[in-house]
Design a protein around this motif. Sequence first.
Motif, PDB file in Angstrom:
ATOM      1  N   THR A   1       0.849  -1.183   0.000  1.00  9.02           N
ATOM      2  CA  THR A   1       0.000   0.000   0.000  1.00  9.02           C
ATOM      3  C   THR A   1       0.885   1.234   0.000  1.00  9.02           C
ATOM      4  OG1 THR A   1      -0.105   0.055   2.397  1.00  9.02           O
ATOM      5  CG2 THR A   1      -1.864  -1.145   1.259  1.00  9.02           C
ATOM      6  N   SER A   2       0.310   2.345  -0.359  1.00 11.00           N
ATOM      7  CA  SER A   2       1.043   3.600  -0.393  1.00 11.00           C
ATOM      8  C   SER A   2       0.374   4.596   0.532  1.00 11.00           C
ATOM      9  CB  SER A   2       1.049   4.152  -1.828  1.00 11.00           C
ATOM     10  OG  SER A   2       1.583   5.449  -1.832  1.00 11.00           O
ATOM     11  N   SER A   3       1.177   5.288   1.298  1.00 12.60           N
ATOM     12  CA  SER A   3       0.618   6.311   2.162  1.00 12.60           C
ATOM     13  C   SER A   3       0.901   7.701   1.607  1.00 12.60           C
ATOM     14  CB  SER A   3       1.195   6.171   3.567  1.00 12.60           C
ATOM     15  OG  SER A   3       2.601   6.338   3.514  1.00 12.60           O
ATOM     16  N   THR A   4       1.283   7.764   0.326  1.00 11.06           N
ATOM     17  CA  THR A   4       1.655   9.042  -0.270  1.00 11.06           C
ATOM     18  C   THR A   4       0.467   9.817  -0.814  1.00 11.06           C
ATOM     19  OG1 THR A   4       2.069   8.012  -2.409  1.00 11.06           O
ATOM     20  CG2 THR A   4       3.943   8.212  -0.897  1.00 11.06           C
ATOM     21  N   GLY A   5      -0.687   9.234  -0.855  1.00  6.45           N
ATOM     22  CA  GLY A   5      -1.851   9.956  -1.351  1.00  6.45           C
ATOM     23  C   GLY A   5      -2.982   9.019  -1.701  1.00  6.45           C
ATOM     24  N   PRO A   6      -4.049   9.586  -2.251  1.00  8.45           N
ATOM     25  CA  PRO A   6      -5.213   8.763  -2.595  1.00  8.45           C
ATOM     26  C   PRO A   6      -4.920   7.806  -3.751  1.00  8.45           C
ATOM     27  CG  PRO A   6      -5.506  11.012  -3.382  1.00  8.45           C
ATOM     28  CD  PRO A   6      -4.231  10.986  -2.583  1.00  8.45           C
ATOM     29  N   THR A   7      -5.681   6.726  -3.792  1.00 11.74           N
ATOM     30  CA  THR A   7      -5.557   5.757  -4.875  1.00 11.74           C
ATOM     31  C   THR A   7      -6.032   6.395  -6.179  1.00 11.74           C
ATOM     32  OG1 THR A   7      -5.998   3.965  -3.341  1.00 11.74           O
ATOM     33  CG2 THR A   7      -6.318   3.486  -5.670  1.00 11.74           C
ATOM     34  N   PRO A   8      -5.244   6.287  -7.275  1.00 13.16           N
ATOM     35  CA  PRO A   8      -5.677   6.850  -8.553  1.00 13.16           C
ATOM     36  C   PRO A   8      -6.963   6.188  -9.039  1.00 13.16           C
ATOM     37  CG  PRO A   8      -3.361   6.244  -8.624  1.00 13.16           C
ATOM     38  CD  PRO A   8      -3.931   5.682  -7.361  1.00 13.16           C
ATOM     39  N   MET A   9      -7.797   6.965  -9.708  1.00 14.00           N
ATOM     40  CA  MET A   9      -9.045   6.463 -10.279  1.00 14.00           C
ATOM     41  C   MET A   9      -9.047   6.815 -11.763  1.00 14.00           C
ATOM     42  SD  MET A   9     -10.553   5.325  -7.562  1.00 14.00           S
ATOM     43  CE  MET A   9     -12.304   5.244  -7.668  1.00 14.00           C
ATOM     44  N   ILE A  10      -9.770   6.007 -12.557  1.00 12.74           N
ATOM     45  CA  ILE A  10      -9.868   6.279 -13.995  1.00 12.74           C
ATOM     46  C   ILE A  10     -11.223   5.803 -14.512  1.00 12.74           C
ATOM     47  CG2 ILE A  10      -8.776   4.095 -14.648  1.00 12.74           C
ATOM     48  CD1 ILE A  10      -7.442   5.657 -16.981  1.00 12.74           C
ATOM     49  N   SER A  11     -11.798   6.575 -15.435  1.00 15.25           N
ATOM     50  CA  SER A  11     -13.015   6.151 -16.134  1.00 15.25           C
ATOM     51  C   SER A  11     -12.935   6.682 -17.555  1.00 15.25           C
ATOM     52  CB  SER A  11     -14.279   6.648 -15.435  1.00 15.25           C
ATOM     53  OG  SER A  11     -14.349   8.060 -15.510  1.00 15.25           O
ATOM     54  N   ILE A  12     -13.547   5.957 -18.466  1.00 17.35           N
ATOM     55  CA  ILE A  12     -13.537   6.343 -19.880  1.00 17.35           C
ATOM     56  C   ILE A  12     -14.967   6.392 -20.374  1.00 17.35           C
ATOM     57  CG2 ILE A  12     -12.747   5.726 -22.197  1.00 17.35           C
ATOM     58  CD1 ILE A  12     -10.385   4.290 -20.876  1.00 17.35           C
ATOM     59  N   SER A  13     -15.317   7.506 -21.022  1.00 17.51           N
ATOM     60  CA  SER A  13     -16.662   7.624 -21.597  1.00 17.51           C
ATOM     61  C   SER A  13     -16.542   7.770 -23.107  1.00 17.51           C
ATOM     62  CB  SER A  13     -17.416   8.814 -20.997  1.00 17.51           C
ATOM     63  OG  SER A  13     -16.769  10.021 -21.331  1.00 17.51           O
ATOM     64  N   HIS A  14     -17.562   7.310 -23.792  1.00 15.58           N
ATOM     65  CA  HIS A  14     -17.585   7.325 -25.250  1.00 15.58           C
ATOM     66  C   HIS A  14     -18.930   7.882 -25.690  1.00 15.58           C
ATOM     67  CE1 HIS A  14     -17.395   4.828 -29.205  1.00 15.58           C
ATOM     68  NE2 HIS A  14     -16.904   6.041 -29.377  1.00 15.58           N
ATOM     69  N   VAL A  15     -18.905   9.078 -26.266  1.00 13.48           N
ATOM     70  CA  VAL A  15     -20.123   9.722 -26.759  1.00 13.48           C
ATOM     71  C   VAL A  15     -19.901  10.051 -28.225  1.00 13.48           C
ATOM     72  CG1 VAL A  15     -21.684  11.679 -26.525  1.00 13.48           C
ATOM     73  CG2 VAL A  15     -20.642  10.683 -24.481  1.00 13.48           C
ATOM     74  N   GLY A  16     -20.685   9.436 -29.081  1.00 11.74           N
ATOM     75  CA  GLY A  16     -20.472   9.636 -30.520  1.00 11.74           C
ATOM     76  C   GLY A  16     -19.098   9.123 -30.900  1.00 11.74           C
ATOM     77  N   THR A  17     -18.289   9.992 -31.501  1.00 10.52           N
ATOM     78  CA  THR A  17     -16.930   9.591 -31.878  1.00 10.52           C
ATOM     79  C   THR A  17     -15.894  10.085 -30.871  1.00 10.52           C
ATOM     80  OG1 THR A  17     -16.678  11.579 -33.224  1.00 10.52           O
ATOM     81  CG2 THR A  17     -17.497   9.582 -34.331  1.00 10.52           C
ATOM     82  N   GLN A  18     -16.350  10.780 -29.830  1.00 12.02           N
ATOM     83  CA  GLN A  18     -15.411  11.343 -28.849  1.00 12.02           C
ATOM     84  C   GLN A  18     -15.252  10.437 -27.642  1.00 12.02           C
ATOM     85  OE1 GLN A  18     -15.647  15.552 -28.048  1.00 12.02           O
ATOM     86  NE2 GLN A  18     -15.343  15.182 -25.875  1.00 12.02           N
ATOM     87  N   LYS A  19     -14.002  10.176 -27.286  1.00 12.84           N
ATOM     88  CA  LYS A  19     -13.683   9.386 -26.089  1.00 12.84           C
ATOM     89  C   LYS A  19     -12.989  10.309 -25.099  1.00 12.84           C
ATOM     90  CE  LYS A  19     -13.010   5.433 -29.045  1.00 12.84           C
ATOM     91  NZ  LYS A  19     -12.903   6.104 -30.322  1.00 12.84           N
ATOM     92  N   THR A  20     -13.417  10.233 -23.843  1.00 17.67           N
ATOM     93  CA  THR A  20     -12.855  11.084 -22.805  1.00 17.67           C
ATOM     94  C   THR A  20     -12.427  10.241 -21.617  1.00 17.67           C
ATOM     95  OG1 THR A  20     -14.317  12.891 -23.494  1.00 17.67           O
ATOM     96  CG2 THR A  20     -13.304  13.079 -21.322  1.00 17.67           C
TER      97      THR A  20
END
Length: 66
Positions: free
Chosen positions: A5-24
């Motif tokens: 575990t790391s005590s250096t900060g919060p756990t990274p989070m990631i999410s990907i959305s796809h609307v039409g031809t755009q991915k974010t």
Amino acid sequence: MSVLTSSTGPTPMISISHVGTQKTVTYTGVLQSSPDLLTPFADVPGATSPYVISGAAPARQFYRAR
């Protein structure tokens, strides 16, 4: 068995959305990408969240947050 575990900060989070031809990609921490799972991940230069994936990006790309 041990758990690292790391005590250096919060756990990274990631999410990907796809609307039409755009991915974010919305994330915390540092965004990294790789063309496949056998190649090391590298930081995406200048990426800030939310990160819009350009239409010129490769058809297959893997992302993670660290």
